[in-house]
Motif scaffolding. Structure first.
Motif, PDB file in Angstrom:
ATOM      1  N   VAL A  55       0.838  -1.189   0.000  1.00 20.06           N
ATOM      2  CA  VAL A  55       0.000   0.000   0.000  1.00 20.06           C
ATOM      3  C   VAL A  55       0.874   1.240   0.000  1.00 20.06           C
ATOM      4  O   VAL A  55       1.883   1.310   0.707  1.00 20.06           O
ATOM      5  N   ASN A  56       0.513   2.211  -0.837  1.00 19.43           N
ATOM      6  CA  ASN A  56       1.197   3.495  -0.874  1.00 19.43           C
ATOM      7  C   ASN A  56       0.289   4.508  -0.191  1.00 19.43           C
ATOM      8  O   ASN A  56      -0.677   4.988  -0.787  1.00 19.43           O
ATOM      9  N   VAL A  57       0.598   4.816   1.062  1.00 24.21           N
ATOM     10  CA  VAL A  57      -0.277   5.706   1.830  1.00 24.21           C
ATOM     11  C   VAL A  57      -0.176   7.152   1.352  1.00 24.21           C
ATOM     12  O   VAL A  57      -1.108   7.938   1.542  1.00 24.21           O
ATOM     13  N   ASP A  58       0.954   7.512   0.753  1.00 18.14           N
ATOM     14  CA  ASP A  58       1.098   8.874   0.230  1.00 18.14           C
ATOM     15  C   ASP A  58       0.341   9.052  -1.077  1.00 18.14           C
ATOM     16  O   ASP A  58      -0.148  10.146  -1.379  1.00 18.14           O
ATOM     17  N   HIS A  59       0.254   7.978  -1.858  1.00 18.91           N
ATOM     18  CA  HIS A  59      -0.445   8.021  -3.141  1.00 18.91           C
ATOM     19  C   HIS A  59      -1.310   6.765  -3.270  1.00 18.91           C
ATOM     20  O   HIS A  59      -0.973   5.843  -3.995  1.00 18.91           O
ATOM     21  N   PRO A  60      -2.450   6.741  -2.569  1.00 19.51           N
ATOM     22  CA  PRO A  60      -3.284   5.524  -2.556  1.00 19.51           C
ATOM     23  C   PRO A  60      -3.854   5.166  -3.915  1.00 19.51           C
ATOM     24  O   PRO A  60      -4.329   4.042  -4.112  1.00 19.51           O
ATOM     25  N   ALA A 100      -9.501  -0.169   0.038  1.00 17.91           N
ATOM     26  CA  ALA A 100     -10.308   0.783   0.800  1.00 17.91           C
ATOM     27  C   ALA A 100      -9.698   2.187   0.731  1.00 17.91           C
ATOM     28  O   ALA A 100     -10.420   3.186   0.610  1.00 17.91           O
ATOM     29  N   ARG A 101      -8.380   2.283   0.784  1.00 19.41           N
ATOM     30  CA  ARG A 101      -7.711   3.587   0.683  1.00 19.41           C
ATOM     31  C   ARG A 101      -7.871   4.158  -0.730  1.00 19.41           C
ATOM     32  O   ARG A 101      -8.016   5.376  -0.912  1.00 19.41           O
ATOM     33  N   TYR A 102      -7.812   3.297  -1.721  1.00 18.53           N
ATOM     34  CA  TYR A 102      -8.019   3.725  -3.102  1.00 18.53           C
ATOM     35  C   TYR A 102      -9.415   4.322  -3.270  1.00 18.53           C
ATOM     36  O   TYR A 102      -9.587   5.397  -3.851  1.00 18.53           O
ATOM     37  N   ILE A 103     -10.421   3.613  -2.744  1.00 19.81           N
ATOM     38  CA  ILE A 103     -11.796   4.091  -2.841  1.00 19.81           C
ATOM     39  C   ILE A 103     -11.963   5.398  -2.073  1.00 19.81           C
ATOM     40  O   ILE A 103     -12.623   6.337  -2.552  1.00 19.81           O
ATOM     41  N   LEU A 138      -0.827   2.694  10.061  1.00 21.23           N
ATOM     42  CA  LEU A 138      -1.105   3.446   8.826  1.00 21.23           C
ATOM     43  C   LEU A 138      -2.570   3.878   8.823  1.00 21.23           C
ATOM     44  O   LEU A 138      -3.416   3.251   8.200  1.00 21.23           O
ATOM     45  N   PRO A 139      -2.902   4.943   9.549  1.00 23.56           N
ATOM     46  CA  PRO A 139      -4.308   5.359   9.657  1.00 23.56           C
ATOM     47  C   PRO A 139      -4.897   5.747   8.299  1.00 23.56           C
ATOM     48  O   PRO A 139      -4.199   6.197   7.395  1.00 23.56           O
ATOM     49  N   MET A 140      -6.210   5.554   8.194  1.00 32.79           N
ATOM     50  CA  MET A 140      -6.941   6.037   7.018  1.00 32.79           C
ATOM     51  C   MET A 140      -7.022   7.558   7.077  1.00 32.79           C
ATOM     52  O   MET A 140      -7.004   8.157   8.159  1.00 32.79           O
ATOM     53  N   ALA A 141      -7.161   8.185   5.918  1.00 34.78           N
ATOM     54  CA  ALA A 141      -7.253   9.642   5.873  1.00 34.78           C
ATOM     55  C   ALA A 141      -8.540  10.134   6.541  1.00 34.78           C
ATOM     56  O   ALA A 141      -8.550  11.158   7.210  1.00 34.78           O
ATOM     57  N   ASP A 142      -9.639   9.385   6.360  1.00 31.59           N
ATOM     58  CA  ASP A 142     -10.921   9.743   6.958  1.00 31.59           C
ATOM     59  C   ASP A 142     -11.446   8.532   7.716  1.00 31.59           C
ATOM     60  O   ASP A 142     -12.310   7.800   7.229  1.00 31.59           O
TER      61      ASP A 142
END
Length: 258
Positions: free
Chosen positions: A39-44, A82-85, A111-115
């Motif tokens: 997973v790329n958390v900076d660029h999901p 889920a991060r992509y969506i 690695l928390p979700m943005a929202d």
């Protein structure tokens, strides 16, 4: 290089998250030493695994671009999809279900979700959660990403389970299934057959070599009650990754008959 680890009591092994040495902002989740998610958390929006990219292509084709969705994930991993969506469809409401009690907390702590407020997590068996905690819910998309080959829990591979997923879908909803298998793809056969008993339309997308039945790999099965839109099939084929193939209808006979 940063690294985090947590013991998973149900699996009886450690889960680890380690920074990708080559991609800034990306992490690799391993379970018991076996790489499981990237997973790329900076660029999901950037997805490394080919099968996940194919899943994301199906999500992109659902409804109007950018419209929030209600999505159920059976099997969570690093929550890559889920991060992509969350990134591509802001405001989407998502539910993630996993049998490993410590895994979801470990991933979200590290690695928390943005929202985070739009993601609900549930610990439990996928089928039991469907028929109990989520029995009155309704989703646009259900993603099943739990099993690989005949090591899969039998109760998650039968037509009755797909029917229970269908019961939770909106009328135009979509079930997406990641099927990992080895030659001669007898398990993939069984899952196409099971889904075909429930859904009006079933498609399969995978690297072209997979359909030769000579090489192991992952196939994405999609089931819906909606009529097949050939323009969508063409766009899925064009979206890749390449070389790739999307089959449906009579083209799937070799994978849909015992």
């Amino acid at each position: 290089m940063n690294r985090a680890s947590r013991w998973l009591s149900n699996l009886g092994a450690h889960a680890t998250l380690e920074e990708d040495a080559f991609v800034a902002g990306a992490w690799v989740l391993a379970l018991g030493g076996a790489e499981q998610s990237h997973v790329n958390v900076d660029h999901p929006e950037q997805i490394f695994y080919e099968y996940l990219r194919r899943l994301a292509n199906h999500v992109d084709e659902y409804g109007e671009p950018g419209r929030p969705l209600r999505v159920l994930h059976l099997g969570a991993g690093a929550l890559t999809l889920a991060r992509y969506i969350e990134h591509k469809r802001p405001g989407s409401i998502q539910v993630a279900v996993d049998l490993e009690r410590e895994l979801l907390d470990f991933v979200l702590d590290s690695l928390p979700m943005a929202d985070a407020g739009n993601l609900k997590t549930i610990i439990g068996d996928a089928r039991n959660v469907l028929t109990h905690e989520l029995a009155t819910e309704e989703f646009d998309i259900i993603v099943l990403d739990i099993f690989s080959g005949f090591g899969a829990p039998q109760h998650l591979t039968v037509p009755a389970f797909y029917a229970e997923m269908n019961d939770l879908l909106r009328p135009d909803g979509l079930v997406l299934v990641n099927v990992g298998d080895d030659p001669p793809f007898a398990f993939a056969d069984s899952q196409v057959q099971a889904m075909s008993q429930v859904f009006a339309t079933v498609t399969a997308s995978a690297p072209t070599e997979i359909f030769s039945r000579k090489y192991p790999g992952n196939m994405i099965l999609a089931g819906t009650q909606s009529r097949l839109d050939l323009a969508v099939v063409d766009r899925l084929r064009a979206a890749g990754p390449h070389p790739g193939t999307v089959l449906f209808g009579a083209e799937l006979d070799g994978f849909g008959k015992p």
